[in-house]
Every structure is written in C-alpha cells, then in structure tokens.
Design an enzyme around this catalytic site. Structure first.
Site, PDB file in Angstrom:
ATOM      1  N   ASP A   1      28.580  22.296  -0.392  1.00 39.89           N
ATOM      2  CA  ASP A   1      28.841  20.983  -0.991  1.00 39.89           C
ATOM      3  C   ASP A   1      29.808  20.199  -0.099  1.00 39.89           C
ATOM      4  O   ASP A   1      30.234  20.687   0.947  1.00 39.89           O
ATOM      5  CB  ASP A   1      29.437  21.143  -2.403  1.00 39.89           C
ATOM      6  CG  ASP A   1      30.839  21.743  -2.373  1.00 39.89           C
ATOM      7  OD1 ASP A   1      31.311  22.133  -1.287  1.00 39.89           O
ATOM      8  OD2 ASP A   1      31.462  21.818  -3.447  1.00 39.89           O
TER       9      ASP A   1
ATOM     10  N   ASP B   1      33.466  18.270  -0.372  1.00 40.99           N
ATOM     11  CA  ASP B   1      34.637  18.094  -1.233  1.00 40.99           C
ATOM     12  C   ASP B   1      35.477  16.942  -0.696  1.00 40.99           C
ATOM     13  O   ASP B   1      35.981  17.011   0.430  1.00 40.99           O
ATOM     14  CB  ASP B   1      35.480  19.380  -1.236  1.00 40.99           C
ATOM     15  CG  ASP B   1      34.642  20.608  -1.585  1.00 40.99           C
ATOM     16  OD1 ASP B   1      34.193  20.706  -2.739  1.00 40.99           O
ATOM     17  OD2 ASP B   1      34.426  21.459  -0.696  1.00 40.99           O
TER      18      ASP B   1
ATOM     19  N   ASP C   1      31.827  16.847  -4.620  1.00 41.81           N
ATOM     20  CA  ASP C   1      32.945  16.835  -5.567  1.00 41.81           C
ATOM     21  C   ASP C   1      33.875  15.707  -5.172  1.00 41.81           C
ATOM     22  O   ASP C   1      34.380  15.676  -4.044  1.00 41.81           O
ATOM     23  CB  ASP C   1      33.730  18.162  -5.514  1.00 41.81           C
ATOM     24  CG  ASP C   1      33.098  19.232  -6.401  1.00 41.81           C
ATOM     25  OD1 ASP C   1      32.221  18.879  -7.218  1.00 41.81           O
ATOM     26  OD2 ASP C   1      33.474  20.407  -6.277  1.00 41.81           O
TER      27      ASP C   1
HETATM   28  P1  UTP Z   1      34.224  25.240  -2.478  1.00 41.27           P
HETATM   29  O1  UTP Z   1      33.685  26.037  -3.612  1.00 41.27           O
HETATM   30  O2  UTP Z   1      33.553  23.973  -2.169  1.00 41.27           O
HETATM   31  O3  UTP Z   1      34.267  26.216  -1.233  1.00 41.27           O
HETATM   32  O4  UTP Z   1      35.729  24.967  -2.821  1.00 41.27           O
HETATM   33  P2  UTP Z   1      34.221  25.922   0.314  1.00 41.27           P
HETATM   34  O5  UTP Z   1      35.275  26.737   0.924  1.00 41.27           O
HETATM   35  O6  UTP Z   1      34.256  24.454   0.587  1.00 41.27           O
HETATM   36  O7  UTP Z   1      32.858  26.544   0.745  1.00 41.27           O
HETATM   37  P3  UTP Z   1      31.401  25.887   0.723  1.00 41.27           P
HETATM   38  O8  UTP Z   1      31.040  25.712   2.147  1.00 41.27           O
HETATM   39  O9  UTP Z   1      31.445  24.598  -0.024  1.00 41.27           O
HETATM   40  O10 UTP Z   1      30.553  26.909   0.062  1.00 41.27           O
HETATM   41  C1  UTP Z   1      36.687  24.549  -1.887  1.00 41.27           C
HETATM   42  C2  UTP Z   1      38.028  24.919  -2.372  1.00 41.27           C
HETATM   43  O11 UTP Z   1      38.393  24.115  -3.460  1.00 41.27           O
HETATM   44  C3  UTP Z   1      39.028  24.850  -4.462  1.00 41.27           C
HETATM   45  C4  UTP Z   1      38.848  26.309  -4.148  1.00 41.27           C
HETATM   46  O12 UTP Z   1      40.096  26.876  -3.934  1.00 41.27           O
HETATM   47  C5  UTP Z   1      38.046  26.351  -2.881  1.00 41.27           C
HETATM   48  O13 UTP Z   1      38.658  27.174  -1.951  1.00 41.27           O
HETATM   49  N1  UTP Z   1      38.435  24.503  -5.764  1.00 41.27           N
HETATM   50  C6  UTP Z   1      37.101  24.456  -5.937  1.00 41.27           C
HETATM   51  C7  UTP Z   1      39.267  24.238  -6.809  1.00 41.27           C
HETATM   52  O14 UTP Z   1      40.496  24.277  -6.665  1.00 41.27           O
HETATM   53  N2  UTP Z   1      38.747  23.935  -8.029  1.00 41.27           N
HETATM   54  C8  UTP Z   1      37.416  23.892  -8.222  1.00 41.27           C
HETATM   55  O15 UTP Z   1      36.976  23.615  -9.354  1.00 41.27           O
HETATM   56  C9  UTP Z   1      36.571  24.149  -7.151  1.00 41.27           C
HETATM   57 MN    MN Z   2      32.967  23.042  -0.431  1.00 42.40          MN
END
Ligand code: UTP
Ligand code: MN
Length: 522
Positions: free
Chosen positions: A346, A348, A446
C-alpha cells in the site's frame, strides 16, 4: 540395567563411586530446581566459588547426585543460574553448545567472568576435596573467544540493531515468515511472534549463516526456529515449511486473508466452510461488508505489488489536492517506501500543517476532492478521537482514511489501456482481469492526518517496520518506564509527555542511537 552404570557402580564419566543413572537427553538444560535435592543452606567452605551444574545431557538424577556430593564436601552449588555463579560445569556438551544454551537463557547477556568447565574440573575438585585450579584441559573449547568485553553484542531489541533492506539470510527468513503466518492463521500470536523475532534478528546479521555455530550469541532464536535453520543448512529446505506451503488450509487462509477487509477470524470461518479462493465468495452467496466487496472487486490489483513509481505518483496526486485545499500543508510518504523498499502492499501518506489546528477538517475536503476527480474508488474514514491514547497500545487515534485510489496512466507507472473493465474478475489468474490492458489500476492508500506537534511521533510510528515499531514500544516500556505510540512519548514516573520535533529527538529521549529509516527493515 540400561541407563545405569553396572558392575561395581563406578561412574565411568567422573570416576565417583556410585550407581548413578545417566540420563541422556532432556530438552531444557536445567535451570529448574534440582530434583531430589533437599533444600537447606549448605555451608560454603570455598567463598568465591559458586557452581552451577548444567542438566542438559547430564540428566536430572545425575545432576541431583553430583549436587549432593559437592554440597557434602562444602561446595556451594546453585540450583539456578544467577549472577553469583562463577563455575558452570557441563558434561558431554561442546563449548559452543553451552554458549548457545547460555545465550538463550540470558538473552545474550552472559557475564564474561563465568568459567565454562568440563565435568573433569568437577571430578578433580571432588577428589581433591577443594576447587582445583582451572587448567586448559578443564575449559570447554569454544570456536572463537567470546568473553571480549569489546565485542559488540547483538541486542534482543530490533530498535538497537541496524537492519538493511537487502540482507544475507533470505533463505531462512522466507521460511520463518511462512511459519509465522501459519501460526497467525491459527491465532497463535505468541508462536507467530517468536518466528517473526527470529526472522528479524537474522535480517540484521552482516553475514550469511552457513553453520549453526554462526548463531552463537545471536538472541531471539528459539528451539523451533533453530531447528528450521538447521534443517535448511543440512537439506537446503525445511520439510515442515514445505508441508505448510503445500497444505490446503494455509493456501486457503493466504488467499482469503489476501482480500482487503478480511481478517483471520473471518477467513478461518470461510475456510472451514470449504471456501478456497476469493472467487468462491462471489458464488457462495455470503454477505460481504462494503470493504470486503471492494476487496473482492479489486483483488488482483491489490495483490499486485505497488511500485515505487506508483507510490510517488499517488503521492503527487494527493499533494496536489492537499495544496489546492490548504496551501502550506505537508505530505510525507511513510511505510516501507520510506525505508527504501521498491515495492509495497500500500501507500502510507502522512499529512500535516506547520500551523497546528489548520489540519482540522482537511481529510473530508481531501477525499471529496479525490472523489470529484473520479480517483476515489473506496474509502472508510476513521474519526480521530483527538486524544493521545496514553496507555492505549499501538493503535492510534488519527483522523484517517483507509482508501482505494484509482491510478491512471502516469509517467513511470506500469499499467496501460482502456478503462472499459470496471470490475475485475476476482481471483482471476494474473493478466486475465486486473490492471493489464485497462489503463488504470487500484491502489490501497492510507491517508493519515496529524497535528503538527505529533508529526515526528506519527512519522516514526508509521515508518515501520512493524517489528521495529514493536520493539521500540517494548524498549520504551521495559527499559525506560515510558509509553510510546504514534502520538507521543509518555514518561510514567513524571507523568508527562516529552515533546519532539524530529525522529532524532525521540531516539534521544529514549536513550537510543538514531537508526535511519533504511536501517529499520527489521
Ligand atoms: P504497513 O502495514 O503499510 O507496512 O504499515 P509497510 O512496512 O509499509 O509494508 P508494506 O510494503 O506496505 O507491506 C506501515 C507502518 O505503519 C504502522 C505500522 O507500524 C507499520 O510498520 N501502522 C500501520 C500503524 O501504526 N497503524 C496501522 O493501523 C497500520
Ligand atoms: Mn505500507
């Protein structure tokens, strides 16, 4: 009489005169109280000498016997391995094996002052009636000197290790990842976490593990993980992992939890009903939530990794929108891409404004703007509670949108062609119903809005990796009596929050060396 010394009852191992059962193997090495040994405060004729007998390969009855023998002679023998122990005595173990055992017991914090001795030192001492001088032949041989205080120890906290994206132990971490997932699929969070911790520490090693001895002093590796590593070293693959990968249940759970909006509980229920793929959901007549419907509709796109170029393109669309609504606002790409990943599941994005308060109401305007442009395929908004959630655990309370955006043909982005196909064939093999030949693709995004004063904490919390974050919070709590989440750092004793304007400041508050994002791939 198998298992006992026969004949005249002379123990061939240490030549003490007794019928002693020699037990071959017991899983735990024996930090437990010694069976059959009466608790009393034995005299200690030899101050400065405290013995611990390792039960591993010695067996509990022989250990109990030797303990009594030594205590009768005025030696202090400890039942458990505490700081005061000076002489660790083992039988039929190599020095490396004892080190491994010790590291597991002490989390890699074994004091260098502890002497690791073979049973021959104990036997000589019993015969002499006092602790004999430690000679070279008494010492357990370890492959490399270990007690060098200069030698850096590997921390059991991921936030005290540097973990690059490209590491040298992928063959092991891939296998452990499968076992972690499989454990989580049966809601065994603890087991899953143990495999994740093991994988995480292997990622930080600056060398490729090629023999078990390489793992000496490496924390966070439980029996099970070590067994898997050993299997891979010996056979090239792990039979257990191969079995999981082949199993129908794992495959069904993997496919079903791969649907956006479907958690382990729901996937488990469906798998038990015989559903195997997201395609089955379309024909089964199950009622799906709005989120799950979107998950099925865009299944193929959402399971096709988002490239860095696509993430940047999404970032630009959002930035443009944000700037048109609120000039001066900032948009930052977080998550795996900030750690240097070339692909992710995803995108972020963290959005804030340097004037605190200006960010309020921004999310609604932003998503309306995206919707008006035809870019917003799905969203669920989570209302910010405003609070900092002091002890509320890792979940944060930001105003946030879990969304699916439509990414058209962008310079650098992959897909191309007509936009006729609005609904993907769920679970269709790649290339049959996804972004291929359609001109756009769906991307999970997100969008997180945060007040400027919490920006550094939000950025740190959302940059990950998940394992890195977990250990940051654990470190804060266990080592500093503080509580960390994506809103702030709370000092429990002084009952106050510590403000921070940058990630560096947060590391400083925690008394940690700063680890830059590309080294947080724990
Ligand atoms: P992600 O699930 O997007 O992981 O969350 P990522 O490391 O970016 O990996 P991919 O490539 O998308 O699979 C990113 C970070 O955001 C925090 C988590 O700590 C995670 O490490 N997070 C995620 C939150 O704090 N709350 C959430 O609801 C989701
Ligand atoms: Mn991510």
């Amino acid at each position: 009489m198998t298992g006992f010394f026969g004949g005249g009852g002379v123990c061939t191992h240490c030549r003490c005169r007794a019928m002693v059962p020699l037990k071959r193997r017991r899983k735990d090495g024996g930090a437990a109280p010694i069976a059959g040994v009466q608790e009393r405060a034995p005299v200690n004729r030899f101050p400065g000498v405290e013995i611990f007998l390792l039960e591993r390969r010695m067996g509990s009855s022989r250990r109990a016997f030797l303990t009594q023998l030594a205590r009768r002679k005025g030696f202090r023998v400890q039942d458990t391995l505490g700081d005061s122990v000076t002489h660790l005595v083992s039988e039929s173990n190599s020095g490396d094996e004892v080190w491994e055992w010790l590291d597991r017991q002490t989390g890699g914090q074994t004091p260098g002052s502890l002497s690791l001795l073979d049973i021959s030192w104990f036997t000589d001492s019993m015969e002499t009636g006092r602790p004999v001088e430690i000679l070279d032949r008494h010492r357990l041989q370890v492959s490399a000197p270990r007690s060098d205080p200069e030698e850096p120890r590997i921390s059991a906290y991921a936030c005290q290790r540097r973990t690059p994206l490209d590491h040298l132990n992928k063959i092991f971490t891939d296998a452990l990842e499968v076992l972690a997932e499989n454990a989580e699929f049966s809601e065994s969070e603890g087991r899953g976490l143990a495999f994740r911790k093991a994988g995480s520490v292997l990622r930080s090693l600056p060398f490729a593990v090629s023999r078990m001895e390489d793992l000496r002093g490496v924390p966070c590796l439980g029996e099970h993980s070590r067994k898997i590593i050993q299997e891979i070293l010996e056979d090239g693959v792990s039979g257990e992992v191969e079995g999981v990968l082949r199993s129908e249940r794992y495959r069904a759970m993997k496919a079903l939890t791969g649907v956006f909006g479907v958690g382990v509980k729901t996937a488990d229920r469906w798998a038990r009903e015989g559903l195997r793929t997201p395609g089955d959901l379309l024909t089964s007549g199950h009622r799906l939530s709005r989120e799950q419907e979107a998950g099925v509709r865009y299944y193929e796109d959402l399971n096709c990794p988002v490239t860095r170029a696509e993430a940047d393109a999404i970032g630009e669309i959002v930035e443009e929108a944000v700037h048109s609504i609120l000039p001066g606002a900032r948009v930052t790409l977080m998550g795996g891409f900030r750690r240097g990943k070339e692909a992710g599941h995803d995108v972020d994005l963290l959005i804030t404004h340097p004037e605190e308060g200006k960010e309020e109401g921004l999310l609604g305007k932003l998503t309306s703007w995206l919707d008006s442009q035809g870019v917003l395929l799905y969203q669920r908004v989570s209302e910010g509670s405003g609070g900092r959630g002091r002890e509320s655990g890792p979940m944060d309370h930001f105003h946030r949108s879990f969304s699916i955006l439509k990414l058209g043909e962008q310079p650098g982005a992959q897909p191309g062609a007509s936009s006729a196909d609005q609904t993907q064939e769920a679970a269709a093999p790649r290339g049959q119903g996804g972004a291929q030949g359609r001109g756009w693709r769906a991307v999970r995004v997100d969008l997180v809005i945060c007040p400027y004063s919490q920006y550094a904490y939000a950025l740190l919390g959302w940059t990950g990796s998940q394992q890195f974050e977990r250990d940051l919070r654990r470190f804060a709590s266990q080592e500093r009596d503080m509580s960390l989440n994506s809103h702030g750092l709370y000092q429990r004793e002084q009952n106050r929050y510590l403000p921070a304007a940058s990630e560096e400041e947060i590391f400083t508050h925690l008394g940690l060396e700063f680890i830059p994002p590309p080294q947080r791939n724990a």
